[in-house]
Design a protein around this motif. Sequence first.
Motif, short mmCIF file in Angstrom:
data_model
loop_
_atom_site.label_atom_id
_atom_site.label_comp_id
_atom_site.label_asym_id
_atom_site.label_seq_id
_atom_site.Cartn_x
_atom_site.Cartn_y
_atom_site.Cartn_z
N ARG A 357 29.37 41.21 33.39
CA ARG A 357 29.82 39.78 32.71
C ARG A 357 31.28 39.77 32.25
O ARG A 357 31.86 38.87 32.63
CB ARG A 357 29.05 39.39 31.50
CG ARG A 357 29.08 38.23 30.95
CD ARG A 357 28.27 37.95 29.72
NE ARG A 357 28.53 38.91 28.45
CZ ARG A 357 27.57 40.11 28.16
NH1 ARG A 357 26.48 40.01 28.90
NH2 ARG A 357 28.06 40.69 27.24
N GLU A 358 31.89 40.83 32.02
CA GLU A 358 33.29 40.69 31.43
C GLU A 358 34.53 41.29 32.23
O GLU A 358 35.45 41.08 32.07
CB GLU A 358 33.37 41.58 29.92
CG GLU A 358 32.22 41.30 28.83
CD GLU A 358 32.60 41.79 27.59
OE1 GLU A 358 33.68 42.55 27.52
OE2 GLU A 358 31.90 41.89 26.99
N VAL A 359 34.03 42.08 33.08
CA VAL A 359 34.91 42.59 34.13
C VAL A 359 35.32 41.24 35.18
O VAL A 359 34.52 40.84 35.92
CB VAL A 359 34.45 43.52 35.20
CG1 VAL A 359 35.47 44.15 36.32
CG2 VAL A 359 34.49 44.75 34.07
N ASP A 360 36.74 41.07 35.35
CA ASP A 360 37.12 40.03 36.10
C ASP A 360 37.57 40.51 37.47
O ASP A 360 38.64 40.88 37.77
CB ASP A 360 38.37 39.30 35.49
CG ASP A 360 38.88 38.00 36.03
OD1 ASP A 360 38.17 37.52 36.99
OD2 ASP A 360 39.88 37.56 36.11
N SER A 361 36.63 40.75 38.20
CA SER A 361 36.59 41.24 39.61
C SER A 361 35.71 40.37 40.59
O SER A 361 34.62 39.72 40.27
CB SER A 361 36.26 42.83 39.70
OG SER A 361 36.55 43.18 40.78
N ALA A 362 36.44 40.45 41.79
CA ALA A 362 35.59 39.54 42.93
C ALA A 362 34.00 40.27 43.18
O ALA A 362 33.16 39.28 43.25
CB ALA A 362 36.33 39.50 44.12
N VAL A 363 34.08 41.64 43.05
CA VAL A 363 32.62 42.13 43.12
C VAL A 363 32.78 43.33 41.92
O VAL A 363 33.63 43.99 41.50
CB VAL A 363 32.62 42.86 44.50
CG1 VAL A 363 31.31 43.62 44.55
CG2 VAL A 363 33.06 41.96 45.48
N THR A 364 31.63 42.90 41.33
CA THR A 364 31.10 43.98 40.05
C THR A 364 29.89 44.68 40.50
O THR A 364 29.09 44.00 40.94
CB THR A 364 30.91 43.48 38.70
OG1 THR A 364 30.21 42.50 38.66
CG2 THR A 364 32.52 43.01 38.24
#
Length: 417
Positions: A357-364
Amino acid sequence: MSTQLAEQISKRAAVAARAVATLSEAKKNQVLQRMADAIRAAQDDILKVNEQDMVAGREKGLSDAMLDRLQLNAERVEGMASAIEEIIKLADPVGERKAFETRPNGIQVDKMRIPLGVICMIYEARPNVTADAGALCFKSGNAVILRCGREAIETSKAIAKALHQALRDSDLPEDVITVVPSPDRELMNELLKQDKYIDLVIPRGGEGLIHFVSDNSKIPVIQHYKGVCHLYVDKDADLDKALNILLNGKTQRTGVCNALEGLLVHQDIASTFLPKVAKALAEKNVVIHSDAKSAGYFDNADVIADDDFGEEYLALEIAVRTVADFDQALDHIHQFGSGHTEVIVTENKDAAERFIREVDSAVTMANASSRFSDGGQLGLGAEIGISTSKLHAYGPMGLQALTTEKFVVTGTGQIRE
């Protein structure tokens, strides 16, 4: 001369785009199968030309990562053909129509998915992009202009020759897929000015190339500057899983944007996990760059300052940091990540959900290798690239990302009062 050639190439592609935009899904799939068959039939010719590009690349001193991207073999040629066949299996997004709203006056408002038009791909030593981009753009109803770097241009021409044969056999213009005949920088600059004919530019290569294209283009650009992907091993991780995911992400193939470049380890399990990491990475000859807290677990670790994290090595090198807690891991990723792919290994579902939810990345990802951050692996078919900007696509770009939507309004004679 470059201005005239760039305009000619772009204008011909725009005309060809109209020819492919209205093809049925069945017709497009028939042509794609011919493309796959043509690539297989041309394998010997493609590999012969590719070896010439490889020899020239070695003479120019290309890095191991660049040479790995450039090199083809029978398996990789088959991979190109198979990727096209995977695209055949995908549903054609063009023409999809969905009801949007029925207005109080009775008009029906729908949305229909349509091709973008003409896409310009600019890439370096990746000859497989020629087949992948050509097929994806074709299936999504677009024409594509492929500007390959000097390192791979002859291989790209050989691949395009096979694709053109399939187009001719299908009574379609070769300009649906164009390989720019020269890697001349001036010609590329002129292509970037053809906003009258080209609708989108997708650069794929090193950070310098992408900055150059973004700075000089009059056409919208999909950006992906680099892939600094992290693996965070949480205090509740299964350490065997974590070690396998680390080794796969770092050592399976180093010169790709979804390879791991950073390892973050929770301090509570560092004394147990990092000795295993040190042994496993030493066996793979991986160079370690680490913070002072982690360095003691490794032989000959290169101790780096906090500000020196965030490098994209594209080699058997990785940065290692011991973090105090989950929050410090997130802070590190937010500071040094590139918005590409971030991975957590944990058996704690709440921690995994918070990370996603919190990581701002195109793919988590949770408990899976970063190497799955790929259009084919995620079910998109062969990808045309990865966007780390958020307009108009985010992450691996497949068929749908190569289309847009228009409004369709149906009435019974209504007029606006």
